[in-house]
Design a protein around this motif. Structure first.
Motif, PDB file in Angstrom:
ATOM      1  N   VAL A 151     -40.404 117.590  73.062  1.00 57.95           N
ATOM      2  CA  VAL A 151     -39.232 117.447  72.193  1.00 57.95           C
ATOM      3  C   VAL A 151     -38.174 118.453  72.631  1.00 57.95           C
ATOM      4  N   ASP A 152     -36.944 118.022  72.711  1.00 56.55           N
ATOM      5  CA  ASP A 152     -35.835 118.906  73.079  1.00 56.55           C
ATOM      6  C   ASP A 152     -35.305 119.576  71.813  1.00 56.55           C
ATOM      7  N   TRP A 153     -35.706 120.827  71.614  1.00 56.24           N
ATOM      8  CA  TRP A 153     -35.353 121.542  70.378  1.00 56.24           C
ATOM      9  C   TRP A 153     -33.923 122.084  70.391  1.00 56.24           C
ATOM     10  N   THR A 154     -33.202 121.855  71.485  1.00 57.33           N
ATOM     11  CA  THR A 154     -31.789 122.277  71.510  1.00 57.33           C
ATOM     12  C   THR A 154     -30.882 121.205  70.906  1.00 57.33           C
ATOM     13  N   LYS A 155     -31.460 120.052  70.566  1.00 61.24           N
ATOM     14  CA  LYS A 155     -30.682 118.955  69.980  1.00 61.24           C
ATOM     15  C   LYS A 155     -31.104 118.711  68.541  1.00 61.24           C
ATOM     16  N   HIS A 210     -32.346 116.580  65.374  1.00 56.70           N
ATOM     17  CA  HIS A 210     -33.272 115.463  65.203  1.00 56.70           C
ATOM     18  C   HIS A 210     -33.360 115.098  63.726  1.00 56.70           C
ATOM     19  N   SER A 214     -44.311 114.596  69.838  1.00 62.30           N
ATOM     20  CA  SER A 214     -43.853 114.492  71.228  1.00 62.30           C
ATOM     21  C   SER A 214     -43.077 113.188  71.336  1.00 62.30           C
TER      22      SER A 214
END
Length: 396
Positions: free
Chosen positions: A295-299, A301, A270
Motif C-alpha cells: 500500500v502506498d501510504w503517501t497517498k 485512501h 495489500s
C-alpha cells in the motif's frame, strides 16, 4: 527470500491464472525456487511446453491424454525432454513427484485427487483449489498434518497471517471471537435481485478488482465463491460457522480480518495481487521480498465496508447451510454450481437461477458422510446430472 537451499515446487494447473502467476514469482526468485514438475488440462500445450522448457522441469502432465502427442511435439520443438504423462493418473503422479511443495491450482472438483495424493506423499500443499477441500473435507482433514496445507486464496492467506499475530503462544481458537472474510461484492454490488434478471455472461465476467478465470469470476459475481470460502475457512481454522462473518469491501485492499475476544481486530492489507499469497504459500514460513507492491501510504485512501445483502445474494447463506450439514452436501453445492455456471455461460440459464437451481439440488440431496473418494465423486456426479436436468431447455 533468504533460503539456504532451493525449494523444489510442482505446479498443477500451471497454464491458468494462479499457475502462471506462481511461475512469475518463481522466475523472479531464481535463488529461492526450482520447478520440478508441471501439469495442466491440455488445452494450451504450447504454453505448457514453453513453461516446461523455460524452467527445465523433470516431468509434465496433461489431464487430457489425447493432448500428449501435441505436447511431445511442442516440447521437442523447444529442445525440452521431460517425462511426459497423460490422463488424470498422470496428473496424480506429478502431484506425488519428489518435491518440497505442491501448488494445486487445478480448477474445480478435478483437483481433489491431486490434493489427496500430495498430502499422502507428505508434500507441503499450497492450496489454490478450494473445491478439493470443500468437497472432500473429511478425507482431506484425515490426511493433512497440522500446518501441511498452506492457503493460497487471498482471504485465507490473510486470515492465516492475522492468526499468526495472536501472540507468542500462537493460534488459540478460544482467543478468537470471529473471522471476518471480505468480499468485493462483484460487478453487481448494490443491485437488487430483480435487477439481475437480465445479466449477461459478459457482464458477470467484468470483475471490478480481480483478474481470474471465467468460472471463479462468475462465482464471484454470484458470491458462490464467497460461500465456498466460508466453508474453506471453517475447515482450515476449525471455527464454527457462527464465528465466520462476511463483509463487503469494494476496494479489495483488506483481504480479511480476525476479531479477538478482547475487542481487537487485526487486518491484512495489500493492493489486489495474487502473487503475494502465492509467494507466501510457496516460501512458508519465509516471506519473498518484493513479491507484490505494498500500500502506498503517501497517498490518501478510502476503504469502505458494507453488510452483505443475503436477499440479493443468497449463495453465502446457502453455503453456511451445506457446510453445517457436512458430509456430501458441500460437494453437491459445488458440483451443481459448476453445472449451472456452464449453463449460464452458454446462455442456457438466467443469472439469479444459478443459485436458485443449486439450492433446489441441495434440497433434494440425501446427505451421506463422504467417507471415501468414490462416495464424494458419486454425489458430485449426481448433483451435476440433476442440475443439468433442471436447467435443460431454459434460456435467456
Amino acid at each position: 527470500m533468504h533460503a539456504k537451499t532451493l525449494r523444489s515446487v510442482v505446479v498443477l494447473g500451471s497454464t491458468g491464472s494462479v499457475g502462471t502467476q506462481a511461475l512469475d514469482v518463481i522466475a523472479a526468485n531464481p535463488g529461492g525456487f526450482k520447478v520440478a514438475g508441471l501439469a495442466a488440462g491440455g488445452g494450451r500445450v504450447d504454453v505448457l511446453a514453453a513453461q516446461a522448457a523455460a524452467f527445465d522441469v523433470e516431468v509434465v502432465a496433461v489431464a487430457d491424454a489425447a493432448a500428449v502427442p501435441a505436447l511431445k511435439e511442442a516440447l521437442a520443438a523447444r529442445g525440452a525432454s521431460p517425462v511426459v504423462l497423460g490422463g488424470h493418473e498422470g496428473v496424480a503422479e506429478v502431484a506425488a513427484w519428489q518435491c518440497d511443495t505442491v501448488l494445486n491450482a487445478i480448477t474445480g472438483a478435478l483437483g481433489l485427487t491431486s490434493t489427496l495424493v500430495a498430502l499422502e506423499a507428505g508434500r507441503a500443499l499450497a492450496l489454490a483449489n478450494k473445491e478439493s477441500l470443500i468437497i472432500g473435507g473429511p478425507l482431506v482433514k484425515r490426511l493433512a498434518r497440522p500446518g501441511q496445507i498452506l492457503p493460497v486464496d487471498s482471504e485465507h492467506s490473510a486470515l492465516q497471517q492475522c492468526l499468526w499475530a495472536a501472540g507468542p503462544g500462537g493460534y488459540d481458537p478460544s482467543g478468537v471471537r470471529q473471522l471476518v472474510i471480505t468480499a468485493s461484492g462483484g460487478p453487481f454490488r448494490g443491485m437488487k435481485r430483480e435487477e439481475m434478471a437480465d445479466v449477461t455472461p459478459e457482464m458477470a465476467l467484468a470483475h471490478p478488482t480481480w483478474s481470474m478465470g471465467p468460472v471463479i469470476t462468475i462465482n464471484s459475481a454470484t458470491l458462490v465463491n464467497k460461500g465456498l470460502e466460508v466453508i474453506e475457512a471453517h475447515l482450515l481454522f476449525d471455527l464454527g460457522f457462527d464465528r465466520i462473518e462476511v463483509v463487503v469491501h469494494p476496494q479489495s485492499v483488506i483481504h480479511s480480518m480476525v476479531e479477538y475476544v478482547d475487542g481487537s481486530t487485526i487486518a491484512q492489507a495489500s493492493p489486489p495481487d495474487m502473487r503475494l499469497p502465492i509467494a507466501l504459500a510457496l516460501a512458508h514460513p519465509a516471506r519473498v521480498p518484493g513479491a507484490a507492491r505494498p500500500v502506498d501510504w503517501t497517498k490518501a485512501h478510502t476503504w469502505t465496508f458494507e453488510p452483505l445483502d443475503d436477499t440479493a445474494f443468497p449463495a453465502v447463506a446457502l453455503a453456511r447451510h451445506v457446510g453445517a450439514e457436512g458430509g456430501t452436501a458441500p460437494a453437491v453445492y459445488n458440483a451443481a454450481n459448476e453445472t449451472c455456471v456452464e449453463a449460464f455461460s452458454r446462455g442456457g440459464l438466467r443469472f439469479p437461477a444459478i443459485v436458485d437451481t443449486v439450492a433446489k439440488v441441495v434440497e433434494e440431496h440425501r446427505v451421506t458422510p463422504a467417507s471415501s473418494v468414490e462416495e464424494v465423486l458419486a454425489a458430485d456426479a449426481w448433483a451435476r446430472a440433476r442440475a443439468a436436468e433442471l436447467t435443460a431447455g431454459q434460456s435467456f
